[in-house]
Design an enzyme around this catalytic site. Structure first.
Site, PDB file in Angstrom:
ATOM      1  N   HIS A 179       0.935  -1.261   0.011  1.00  0.00           N
ATOM      2  CA  HIS A 179       0.056   0.112   0.108  1.00  0.00           C
ATOM      3  C   HIS A 179       0.769   1.309  -0.081  1.00  0.00           C
ATOM      4  O   HIS A 179       0.379   2.419  -0.459  1.00  0.00           O
ATOM      5  CB  HIS A 179      -1.081  -0.057   1.419  1.00  0.00           C
ATOM      6  N   ASP A 190      -3.238 -10.820  -1.743  1.00  0.00           N
ATOM      7  CA  ASP A 190      -3.930 -10.210  -0.610  1.00  0.00           C
ATOM      8  C   ASP A 190      -5.290  -9.769  -0.685  1.00  0.00           C
ATOM      9  O   ASP A 190      -5.854  -9.545  -1.918  1.00  0.00           O
ATOM     10  CB  ASP A 190      -2.892  -8.837  -0.330  1.00  0.00           C
ATOM     11  N   HIS A 210      -6.603  -7.296  -0.037  1.00  0.00           N
ATOM     12  CA  HIS A 210      -6.715  -5.705  -0.609  1.00  0.00           C
ATOM     13  C   HIS A 210      -5.824  -5.489  -1.475  1.00  0.00           C
ATOM     14  O   HIS A 210      -4.994  -6.029  -1.927  1.00  0.00           O
ATOM     15  CB  HIS A 210      -6.071  -4.920   0.898  1.00  0.00           C
ATOM     16  N   ASP A 257      -4.779 -12.596   4.320  1.00  0.00           N
ATOM     17  CA  ASP A 257      -6.052 -12.036   4.957  1.00  0.00           C
ATOM     18  C   ASP A 257      -7.208 -12.270   4.076  1.00  0.00           C
ATOM     19  O   ASP A 257      -8.347 -11.804   4.501  1.00  0.00           O
ATOM     20  CB  ASP A 257      -5.950 -10.557   5.206  1.00  0.00           C
TER      21      ASP A 257
END
Length: 296
Positions: A36, A72, A74, A161
């Protein structure tokens, strides 16, 4: 914070150098995967973007093309933004729909700038997507596009995750499916990147039942010795978890799922949310490669 974050970058960069220089055909940086972080700011628990730094180093060292696959839950926004204008880098992110999860980006129509159309690839899966749809998405996008991009190095991010027990996301993926995705990445590296593969960790917030098992599987695959899902979790470790946290750890390295890859090219189901997400991305990206979204 700076020291710890810089060391993460150093870990992934050392792994990238080892792979590129031929010291090892594959390498893993479990602390890495800080996807990120942006060029001018930290974001989403990520201070410095070790993945973007390492890909940039690979390009400077002579790699003509690099493929990056982000698994991931995200969106891998920082890596995508770093190479948005660079057609040498293919970024593929398989993530929960941005309308339901941080950072709110990563839609199928986001395909790269005018200078790099089709090199940004985003699969936005519905919340609740389970093993079948998730693995289907990974195979349906990564397999044909990594093949077409023909990278010199494959870089992957294995945030775990996406697991059904993770408290920050709402996907329903097992450690068995995550193990299978690592095996798929190994196959892609061997087939299309000369065996050169750099893997990283990433997100993962269920630190007893998920992270240790998922990344143990990843290390086993990278090392060329995949762990049998039926392998018992060491009793000494389970006892340590009980003593420290009064939590019961899983018995085995499996969640009891089969984790079979059902290839998208075998048929598209418009009534299935995961299939619709996959098709939206294939329709947005495949024409830039001359591929048929329904067949290739």
């Amino acid at each position: 914070m700076h020291t710890a974050s810089a060391r993460i970058v150093g870990s992934t960069l050392a792994a990238a150098r080892a792979v590129w220089n031929g010291d090892a055909p594959r390498a893993v940086s479990l602390a890495g995967g800080m996807h990120h972080a942006m060029a001018q700011r930290a974001s989403g628990f990520c201070v410095y973007n070790d993945v973007a730094v390492s890909i940039a180093w690979l390009l400077q060292a002579g790699a003509r093309r690099v493929a990056y696959v982000d698994l991931d839950a995200h969106h891998g926004d920082g890596v995508e933004r770093a190479f948005w204008d660079d057609d040498r880098v293919l970024t593929i992110s398989v993530h929960q729909h941005p309308g339901t999860l941080f950072p709110g980006t990563g839609y199928p129509q986001d395909v790269g700038s005018a200078a790099a159309r089709g090199t940004a690839v985003n699969v936005a899966l519905p919340a609740g997507t389970s093993d079948d749809g998730w693995l289907r998405a990974v195979e349906a996008l990564a397999a044909p596009l990594v093949r077409e991009h023909a990278p010199d190095v494959l870089v992957t991010q294995h945030g775990c995750d996406c697991h059904r027990s993770d408290p920050l996301a709402q996907l329903d993926v097992s450690v068995d499916a995550q193990r299978r995705s690592a095996l798929l990445m190994a196959e892609l590296a061997d087939a299309h990147a000369g065996g050169r593969w750099l893997a990283t960790g990433g997100g993962g917030y269920e630190v007893v039942g998920v992270v240790p098992r998922a990344w143990s599987h990843l290390v086993g695959v990278v090392a060329g010795h995949p762990v049998d899902p039926a392998t018992p979790v060491p009793e000494s470790w389970r006892q340590m978890v009980r003593d420290l946290a009064d939590v019961t750890a899983p018995d085995t390295m499996s969640d009891g799922r089969d984790a079979v890859v059902r290839r998208f090219s075998e048929g598209y189901n418009p009534d299935d949310g995961a299939d619709r997400a996959i098709m939206a991305t294939r329709q947005a990206v495949f024409p830039w490669y001359g591929l048929d979204p329904y067949l290739d």
